[in-house]
Design a protein around this motif. Structure first.
Motif, mmCIF file in Angstrom:
data_model
loop_
_atom_site.group_PDB
_atom_site.id
_atom_site.type_symbol
_atom_site.label_atom_id
_atom_site.label_comp_id
_atom_site.label_asym_id
_atom_site.label_seq_id
_atom_site.Cartn_x
_atom_site.Cartn_y
_atom_site.Cartn_z
ATOM 1 N N PHE C 342 0.826 -1.205 0.000
ATOM 2 C CA PHE C 342 0.000 0.000 0.000
ATOM 3 C C PHE C 342 0.860 1.255 0.000
ATOM 4 O O PHE C 342 0.595 2.214 -0.702
ATOM 5 C CB PHE C 342 -0.926 0.014 1.219
ATOM 6 N N ARG C 343 1.888 1.217 0.829
ATOM 7 C CA ARG C 343 2.733 2.402 0.955
ATOM 8 C C ARG C 343 3.481 2.657 -0.354
ATOM 9 O O ARG C 343 3.533 3.788 -0.832
ATOM 10 C CB ARG C 343 3.762 2.177 2.054
ATOM 11 N N ALA C 344 4.069 1.588 -0.900
ATOM 12 C CA ALA C 344 4.830 1.749 -2.133
ATOM 13 C C ALA C 344 3.900 2.152 -3.272
ATOM 14 O O ALA C 344 4.197 3.068 -4.047
ATOM 15 C CB ALA C 344 5.560 0.447 -2.463
ATOM 16 N N GLY C 345 2.765 1.478 -3.355
ATOM 17 C CA GLY C 345 1.847 1.768 -4.442
ATOM 18 C C GLY C 345 1.204 3.127 -4.291
ATOM 19 O O GLY C 345 0.895 3.803 -5.286
ATOM 20 N N GLY C 346 1.005 3.555 -3.048
ATOM 21 C CA GLY C 346 0.391 4.853 -2.805
ATOM 22 C C GLY C 346 1.170 5.975 -3.461
ATOM 23 O O GLY C 346 0.597 6.946 -3.961
ATOM 24 N N VAL C 347 2.501 5.831 -3.473
ATOM 25 C CA VAL C 347 3.342 6.862 -4.084
ATOM 26 C C VAL C 347 3.033 6.986 -5.575
ATOM 27 O O VAL C 347 2.805 8.072 -6.092
ATOM 28 C CB VAL C 347 4.825 6.518 -3.855
ATOM 29 N N ALA C 348 2.983 5.844 -6.249
ATOM 30 C CA ALA C 348 2.692 5.869 -7.683
ATOM 31 C C ALA C 348 1.291 6.388 -7.936
ATOM 32 O O ALA C 348 1.048 7.173 -8.866
ATOM 33 C CB ALA C 348 2.837 4.468 -8.259
#
Ligand code: ATP
Ligand code: ATP
Ligand code: MG
Ligand code: MG
Lengths: 519, 429, 403, 335
Positions: C342-348
């Motif tokens: 979630f955190r990594a994807g949230g950036v994108a």
């Protein structure tokens, strides 16, 4: 008010706790219920009191059917109940406990405890209860707490009073007083439902006895029936109420308590200057009403109490000041009085509980690593040996019935080499068949040469097991008498008389051949 | 019946030993030594001035001016004597009177104040402002801890105070801005708090989810939700949605002119007055009313309450909702009184501090309020010392409130227990 | 006679009533709620809502585009970037997920472990910070050979976290101080302490007075796991090892037995000779050390420098991670991966669609709530409760037995 | 409302719209920090409006996002990425090294020396010095105050310049204007209540001009200032970063002046240059001379500032620009 139960059935899932039970409680009568553990007595009373909804059946009051949606309905209908486990808020005063749910208020919802206090005094005077409305309940002796429970029912104008095992925690004297109160209540025209496992009391006070087995009414019995008859009716087979056993052959005294005192957190001496010894191959039974220092005595031996003075020596080693783990390592087996709180971890498996105090020793562990296979194998063996009824060794201990939980604790403590065995209430909540088994194991341990200390509030058990009997009262030793000493003497000691005085009085009363009032 | 002429056992000789709790004397002793070292030996040789009133106030009092050194020595000696007295009392097995730690605390705090102010570059401080600011900082904490009291007294652990405060602040800002009416903002804040509570109640009471879990997660949820709405909606329409009207201070004539306590008690915003009212009301309610008796019973021994016809879960439900309203109102302080716009995560962990205040105050509304005030005082003292120019690095000053709390919890509160059934779901039957 | 063990539940029953399905539905529900929020706040959608009755299709299309677009980016940013030109670029998101998950897993394990011993450790944040500070200091001041240096950095981080956790454990054991309060307060103290340290020359970059440390020496860094094109470093392997370790500790070691016993029933533990006070200290030391490891992975794996913000919000997220993982080691591991994604994807998602990353917090917390309340999910989707089949079968058996 | 025409797209966008993408990555403060993130953002938006370029805005939640966020702009095909704050220095440097074809600019940091990174820094102390002089010349009580959000150079540079300006005033005029709070920090850029209480403390201690250097926390100061004026006191504030008269949104009538750090203009220029293909890695240093920092107009307070102070300010400004007076702060950017 006449109370009738018709065809009451209560199921918990697939378990039928009550099976078409019929019961009539007439005003002015004491109606006793007899039945072994788990027979369904408390369940029936909870149905009657509106705590459980019956699966089937009807409750009639003076011939009119009623339904209770909760205890308040039952109370409003004139039914009061004193529960097996007291339903008192420990940090509240007597008046607050009594007022709860039935508060009188001034304008704006402000409590008016004054009216409650007045009523408590009235009731207290009428029945001779001697209860201070402003005392905090947790500071009161259990006997007084029970009176508070009765006041709670009476203040709500109960016409039928249910007493679920009210005598389990009382001294013989307090029991007598309670029975007198019950008679006073019936003479006021109230009906009383009385549940007890103590056949003698039931015989003494009942007008009618109903026996329940496995949720079904087995029939009525006359108060004049003998205890063996009643027991047979309860269990469904003839029960030998006494265990034939060899006399003890005491050896060397390896366990010695000298001038032991234990102070509670607020500085009161809860154990006060005890001295006694136990020899190898001997059982010392410690009798006394709950709350007279037995718990603290056993916990002091186990290193679980903080403020301990005096000396406890086992095989020449001083235990006072030693850590609990070292005491266990030195071969002390301990069955605490409240198994589910102190003896077991409910969310651990049966197998884990069976090694709860040996988990870090060979063969169950090597270094920091435990050996699950050994733990499991041990569990299988113990389950078979002690006939522990469980789905599997991996089942959680908390899901076992009370009796089986007790067997787990006993199995754990009795299956390692012991230099002292201490068991508190070893058969509390255990059915007759299992009691016999556990008693035999305890005696076998004695016969293997272990000093054994049994703490029990049940005189039957004390008499059954004790080679010598010590009685505690108010944290002091009233004396140590030989096994088989008469109930009267023990009862007097439990009420605070020294052994000499009690024996003297017993002798005197026998001489005068007067009838002892005590049961 | 038995003739019952029980011969009472011979009166027991007094037990040879007494339980002595050395905790308090040791704590006092340590503090006294600290006092001796800092307030006395390391005392600054300065004249400290405490101004008791605003020079423009209607009634003015003369300033308190004294030598930090003399005061420090006097205070330190008093501390040592009090600590020694407590040792003597405990040794002789007597109980410590309640006034002893209280007096000790007052002397210690004044000693600390004189010492710390004396050590600054400008040892002249407005005591009235220090105290009034402490109260202001404590307002949301008091509401938050009252919310905790209401929940925990009925048996539900409320970790979600932070979320209730934050959602209250958010709702007050938005509703206040939209309506242009601060009272509507206040109402919306209460409702927002109730909404958070509703989730807490439904999940923890109806679905028996671990109360701590629900609380922690609710805080995250509210933080995420308000943050999301703030950055997507509020910040783009700040004028319409995030410019709340303010609740002005209501000054009660004459009373507000009483030196020191006047401005604190009688020159407050509506929310400030509500705070005093709420503390009193919750205290009175809990300990003097039918509702309070039932609430406490449900929190201590739900089964007993149940057997007496008290509906346990309904009592808990209403209490949790009420607590939400209280905390929500506390949250509105941030956006209706303190400043007039919402900012992301603007409650900054105060809900957790309120939780600490609740425990520090031993689950008692008065105690919790006092603990919140202590925290407000420590925070404001830190600001004041900073502005007066102390040699201590600002980061260490900032630790002051937290370290004080740790000391208080470890030294004073210790093993105090909360309501017995707090955190335990009640399953009937 | 021992009662026969219950027959294993049937496959169908497991699928229909199983908790796996409930978990999947919980995640779906959370995503739907999040999607609705995204759609409702989307500018195109609100524009289309203005003429909802003229052309309702526009509204729903816009809403769908907003939500689907955001989630598509979330997926692309966390699992695999299907539009990337090279394989490296395509799987880069997955490695980012693992990198982000590393501190979450480590700190989550710390919280979970304490939870199993009955302690509520809210202090992972402070433990990470102190662990990172100590590890970072060793990393940028000392000059040592590669393996030794890294080892010492790890030890320093473990030590820092353990000290910070241990304080709470010790205070709990000695004075009964409530660990929730102590750990919260220690978080603040840790932040201030590191903020102070970063103003001192020993911690600042040469020639700068910004509160940021020098980069750690190369010898103190975790080597990259998949080469330099990815940020994924050996810290992740350490996180896996930590999970195995905690699993072993809890389920196979005597220490874990003690901790679990203390957590489940302190009274019984005391009666069995297990010291609860020692248990509290030990568990907080280990929990702190695990959080400290999260700090190490940040400072000498991902970030390479020490700043006051080095712990980000990992310490608080760790609580949710542990709760979602039901305080079991592998559950925590899985929850850490999910939150890492979630955190990594949230950036994108934020970069590509402009959706505020706060939505991730909403979705994450809803997942935890829904998973924690299976009856809610079941009743919403009308799934029969577990054992529904079993009970009927059992009562049938009982009836048969009685007959 | 009425439905737009189906074929609305493509018509309104400027034909000049190049295929240039300008991106920005905030630090943990976020866009609404009423400080450098916000003004940088506004600069980029201004460039977008003027040039019709594409933009992407990436807001960081916390420190762990920086590297990911900077990388994600590269992935998204940004031609120029503006990163805000020294905390992004390492992330920017790494990304710049790995992507030599992409350009970067970083605000408030000059540690990177690469051909594709342009540092944007400000000698804020110069403007703060002037503000300090004005405050010292305007105060009625002889006491002024300042405080910071956090003890970091980009904050303390304001406070130090302010202090120096006051000291200079005292030296020049033989006065003894006191400065409170030169070491006061609220340890937060969010806690507005703290800003308010701290400001009230300052007012209690006699300060009548307060300069908060704490982003949104400064709004707490404005609340306190408004309340104090409502209560009959005469208290003013000095705003920072932007002209508070335009941006603070509350109590602007009490804003004496503002220490402006005109990041918007600089960023807009840099984006424009870059879009036109004229990117240079030459550091941009905002000074009084190039207008990168400045003192805002007095607006409503015009009448309260003594004429001699106004003239002195003009004089001082000239002297600073031509180097006659050196404003040196230990937080000044080292070049
Ligand atoms: N809430 C419940 N859910 C499921 N089973 C229950 C529940 N309450 C009681 N039982 C079961 O119902 C049976 C009857 O229990 P009950 O408490 O009525 O026994 P009892 O006759 O009062 O026993 P005792 O003499 O030990 O008090 C037992 O098997 C018990 O385990
Ligand atoms: N609240 C409950 N919910 C579900 N099952 C219960 C509950 N209480 C008891 N039981 C189950 O009911 C059964 C009987 O319990 P109980 O303790 O009354 O048995 P018992 O007849 O006293 O047994 P024992 O002879 O071993 O003491 C056990 O299988 C127990 O697991
Ligand atoms: Mg039973
Ligand atoms: Mg019963």
């Amino acid at each position: 008010m006449k109370l009738e139960l018709k065809g009451i059935t209560k199921r918990f899932g697939s378990l039928v706790a009550n099976d078409h039970i019929d019961l009539v409680v007439e005003p002015g009568q004491v109606h006793s219920l007899l039945g072994e553990n788990g027979a369904g007595k408390s369940t029936l009373m909870n149905v009657l009191y509106g705590l459980y909804e019956p699966t089937e059946g009807q409750i009639l009051l003076d011939g009119k059917p009623v339904t209770f949606n909760g205890p308040s309905d039952a109370m409003a209908a004139g039914i009061g109940m004193v529960h097996q486990h007291f339903m008192l808020v420990p940090v509240f005063t007597v008046a607050e406990n009594v007022a709860l749910g039935n508060e009188s208020t001034r304008l704006g919802g402000a409590l008016n405890l004054q009216t409650t206090r007045t009523r408590i005094r009235e009731i207290s005077d009428k029945y001779g209860f001697d209860v201070d409305p402003d005392a905090v309940v947790e500071d009161l002796p259990v006997g007084v707490q029970q009176r508070v429970e009765i006041i709670k029912a009476l203040i709500r104008d109960a016409e039928v009073l249910i007493l679920d095992e009210p005598t389990a925690v009382l001294t013989p004297r307090e029991t007598d007083e309670l029975l007198a109160i019950m008679r006073q209540l019936t003479s006021d025209g109230k009906g009383v439902v009385f549940i007890s496992h103590k056949l003698r009391e039931v015989k003494a006070v009942s007008d009618v006895i109903t026996v329940i087995r496995r949720g079904k009414v087995m029939g009525q019995a006359e108060p004049s029936a003998s205890t063996t008859e009643l027991a047979a009716l309860m269990v469904g087979r003839s029960v030998s109420l006494t265990l034939g056993r060899e006399a003890a052959t005491p050896g060397e005294e390896t366990f010695r308590v000298e001038n032991l005192s234990v102070l509670s957190g607020n500085g009161q001496a809860v154990v006060n200057g005890l001295s006694f010894g136990i020899a190898k191959g001997e059982i010392l039974a410690v009798a006394g009403v709950q709350g007279n220092g037995q718990t603290e005595l056993t916990e002091a031996i186990m290193g679980l109490q903080d403020h301990v003075t005096g000396s406890i020596r086992l095989d020449g080693r001083e235990l006072v000041g030693m850590k609990t783990s070292r005491i266990i390592d030195s071969g002390v087996g301990f069955v605490p009085e409240d198994r589910s709180v102190d003896g077991l971890v409910g969310t651990f498996s049966v197998a884990e509980n069976l090694v709860l105090n040996q988990y870090n020793e060979p063969p169950f562990a090597r270094g920091l690593s435990m050996k699950p296979s050994v733990v499991a194998a041990n569990a299988d063996a113990k389950i078979t040996e002690f006939d522990i009824r469980t789905q599997s060794a991996a089942a959680l201990a908390g899901t076992l019935s009370g009796g089986n939980q007790q067997k787990v604790v006993m199995a754990r403590e009795l299956s390692r080499p012991l230099s002292l065995f201490i068991a508190s209430q070893p058969t509390r909540g255990v059915d007759v068949g299992s009691i016999e088994f556990l008693h035999r194991r305890i005696i076998a341990e004695r016969d293997a040469g272990t000093p054994v200390m049994i703490v029990s509030t049940e005189l039957d058990e004390v008499l059954e097991l004790g080679d010598r009997i010590a009685v505690l009262y108010g944290g002091r030793l009233m004396g140590i008498v030989p096994g088989g000493t008469s109930r009267n003497v023990l009862g007097l000691m439990m009420a605070g008389m020294t052994a000499e005085e009690a024996l003297a009085r017993e002798a005197a009363s026998e001489e005068n051949n007067t009838e002892g009032g005590a049961l | 019946m038995s003739t019952a002429t029980t011969t009472a056992p011979a009166p027991s000789p007094a037990p040879e030993t007494v339980v002595r709790s050395w905790k308090t004397p040791i704590l006092l002793g340590v503090l006294a030594i600290l006092g001796l070292v800092f307030f006395a030996f390391l005392s600054p040789d300065t004249e400290v001035t405490f101004r008791l009133t605003d020079p423009e106030a209607a009634i003015t009092l003369p300033n308190l001016v004294f030598s930090a050194r003399a005061f420090g020595w006097a205070g330190a000696i008093a501390l040592v004597l009090l600590a020694a007295w407590s040792f003597v009392l405990v040794r002789s097995g007597r109980r410590l009177p309640l006034w002893l730690p209280i007096i000790f605390g007052v002397v210690f705090v004044s000693g600390f104040l004189a010492w710390s102010v004396g050590s600054t570059g400008n040892p002249n401080v407005a005591l009235y402002g220090l105290l009034a600011g402490s109260v202001t900082l404590a307002v949301p904490l008091v509401f938050g801890s009252l919310s905790g009291v209401l929940c925990e007294r009925s048996g539900v652990v409320n970790i979600a105070i932070e979320g209730q405060l934050l959602f209250g602040a958010f709702a007050a800002a938005v509703a206040g801005s939209l309506s242009g009416n601060a009272f509507i903002g206040l109402l919306a804040a209460a409702i927002a708090g109730v909404l958070v509570s509703l989730v807490l109640a439904v999940f923890s009471i109806k679905y028996i989810v671990n109360q701590v879990i629900v609380g922690v997660v609710l805080n995250v949820l509210v933080s995420g939700l308000t943050g999301f709405l703030f950055s997507t909606v509020l910040s783009k329409n700040a004028a319409e949605l995030n410019t709340a009207p303010r609740l002005p201070n209501i000054r009660i004539p004459f009373l507000a002119d009483i030196p020191i306590i006047g401005p604190i008690l009688f020159d407050q915003s509506l929310i400030g007055y509500l705070m005093y009212f709420a503390v009193a009301a919750v205290y009175f309610g809990l300990f003097r009313t039918r509702w309070g008796l039932r609430t406490r019973a449900v929190g201590e021994h739900p089964k007993a309450a149940d057997t007496l016809g008290v509906n346990v879960n309904r009592t808990r439900f209403t209490n949790v909702l009420l607590a939400g309203a209280v905390a929500g109102i506390g949250g509105s302080f941030f956006t209706l009184v303190s400043v007039s716009s919402f900012g992301q995560d603007m409650t900054g962990g105060q809900g957790y501090i309120a939780l600490a205040a609740l425990i520090l105050g031993r689950w008692n509304p008065l105690g919790a309020a006092a603990a919140a005030l202590l925290f407000g005082f420590a925070t404001n003292l830190q600001y004041v010392l900073g502005l007066l120019g102390t040699p201590v690095p600002s980061q260490f000053l900032s630790m002051l409130p937290y370290v004080v709390t740790i000391f208080a919890v470890a030294g004073v509160v210790g093993r105090s227990r909360g309501p017995a059934a707090s955190g335990v779901p009640y399953i009937k039957g | 006679m021992k009662p026969a063990p219950d027959a294993a539940p049937g496959v169908l029953e497991r699928i229909v009533t199983g908790s796996g399905l409930v978990s999947v539905l919980a995640v779906l529900m959370a995503l739907v709620v999040g999607g609705v929020l995204i759609a409702l706040t989307d500018e195109d959608t609100t524009a289309a809502a203005g003429y909802l009755f003229n052309r309702p299709g526009d509204f729903f299309a816009a809403a769908w585009d907003a939500a689907a677009g955001a989630y598509y980016s979330l997926f692309q940013g966390s699992i695999v970037n299907v539009e990337a030109e090279s394989f490296t670029r395509a799987i880069y998101p997955l490695t980012q997920t693992l990198t982000t998950a590393t501190p979450l897993i480590c700190a989550g394990l710390g919280v979970a472990l304490a939870f199993r011993a009955g302690l509520f450790n809210i202090g992972a944040q402070g433990q990470i910070i102190i662990g990172a500070a100590l590890a970072g200091w060793v990393g940028f001041t000392w000059q040592l050979p590669m393996a030794l240096h890294l080892l010492l950095v790890i030890v320093a981080g473990l030590l820092g976290g353990a000290i910070w956790g241990g304080i709470a454990g010790l205070l709990k054991a000695r004075t009964g101080a409530h660990e929730v309060i102590v750990t919260i307060m220690l978080n603040y103290v840790a932040i201030q302490l590191v903020a102070y340290l970063l103003t001192t020359p020993g911690f600042q970059r040469e020639g700068s007075n910004n509160p940021i440390s020098p980069q750690l020496n190369e010898s103190a860094m975790f080597p990259k796991l998949l080469g330099d094109s990815f940020r994924l470093h050996w810290g992740f392997v350490l996180a896996v090892a930590a999970t195995v370790f905690v699993w072993w500790l809890l389920n196979r070691s005597t220490v874990g037995f003690e901790l679990r016993a203390v957590g489940a029933n302190p009274d019984a533990a005391r009666n069995a000779g297990i010291s609860t006070t020692k248990g509290y200290v030990v568990v907080m030391l280990i929990a702190g050390a695990l959080s400290g490891l999260a700090g190490v992975s940040q400072v000498s794996g991902t970030e390479r420098v020490l700043t006051a913000d080095v712990a980000a919000s990992f310490g608080f997220d760790a609580i949710t991670v542990a709760l979602l993982g039901r305080s079991t080691p592998w559950g925590t591991f899985a929850a850490g991966l999910l939150f890492g994604a979630f955190r990594a994807g949230g950036v994108a998602m934020q970069t590509n669609t402009g959706t505020s990353i706060d939505i991730v917090l909403v979705v994450q917390s809803l997942i935890v709530l829904f998973i924690a309340a299976p009856p809610l999910v079941r009743s919403l989707f009308r799934i029969p409760p577990p054992g529904a089949f079993r009970t009927t079968r059992k009562s049938a058996e009982a009836a048969g037995g009685a007959a | 409302g009425a439905a737009p025409e189906e074929e609305a797209e493509g018509s309104s966008e400027a034909a000049a719209s190049s295929d240039f993408t300008g991106c920005i990555v905030s630090d943990a403060g976020g866009w609404d920090d009423r400080s450098f993130n916000q003004s940088t953002y506004e600069g980029l938006m201004a460039a977008k409006d003027a040039l019709g370029i594409e933009t992407r805005e990436v807001e960081s939640k916390d420190a762990s996002d920086y590297t990911n966020n900077v990388n994600s702009t590269v992935d998204a095909g940004c031609d120029l990425t503006v990163t805000v704050g020294f905390l992004l220095s390492d992330a920017t440097k790494d990304a710049a090294e790995a992507n030599p074809d992409t350009n970067f600019a970083i605000v408030d940091d000059n540690a990177i020396e690469l051909d594709n990174v342009k540092p944007i820094i400000y000698d804020t102390a110069q403007a703060a010095f002037l503000a300090g002089y004005v405050a010292a010349g305007t105060t009625q009580t002889g006491t002024v105050a300042t405080y910071g959000g956090m003890n970091i150079p980009t904050v303390t540079i304001f406070m130090e310049g302010f202090a120096d300006g006051i000291e200079y005033y005292n030296e020049e005029n033989g006065t003894d204007v006191k400065l409170l709070g030169s070491d006061s920090f609220v340890d937060s850029f969010d806690n507005r209540a703290a800003g308010k209480t701290l400001t009230q403390n300052f007012i209690n201690e006699g300060a009548d001009i307060i300069m908060p250097v704490a982003g949104p926390v400064g709004l707490g100061t404005m609340e306190a200032v408004v309340e104090a004026n409502d209560g009959g006191k005469d208290v003013k504030a000095v705003w920072v970063d932007s002209d508070g008269y335009e941006t603070a949104g509350i109590g602007q009538e009490y804003i004496l002046t503002s220490v402006m750090k005109l990041m918007g203009d600089a960023v807009e220029n840099i984006v424009t240059e870059s879009a036109e293909g004229n990117f240079s890695a030459e550091p941009y240093v905002g000074t009084l001379e190039n207008g990168g920092v400045d003192l805002a107009p007095f607006h409503d307070q015009e009448g309260n500032v003594p004429e001699e102070v106004k003239t002195a300010i003009e004089d001082l400004k000239a002297k600073i620009i031509d180097g006659e007076i050196k404003v040196e702060s230990k937080s000044s950017p080292q070049q």
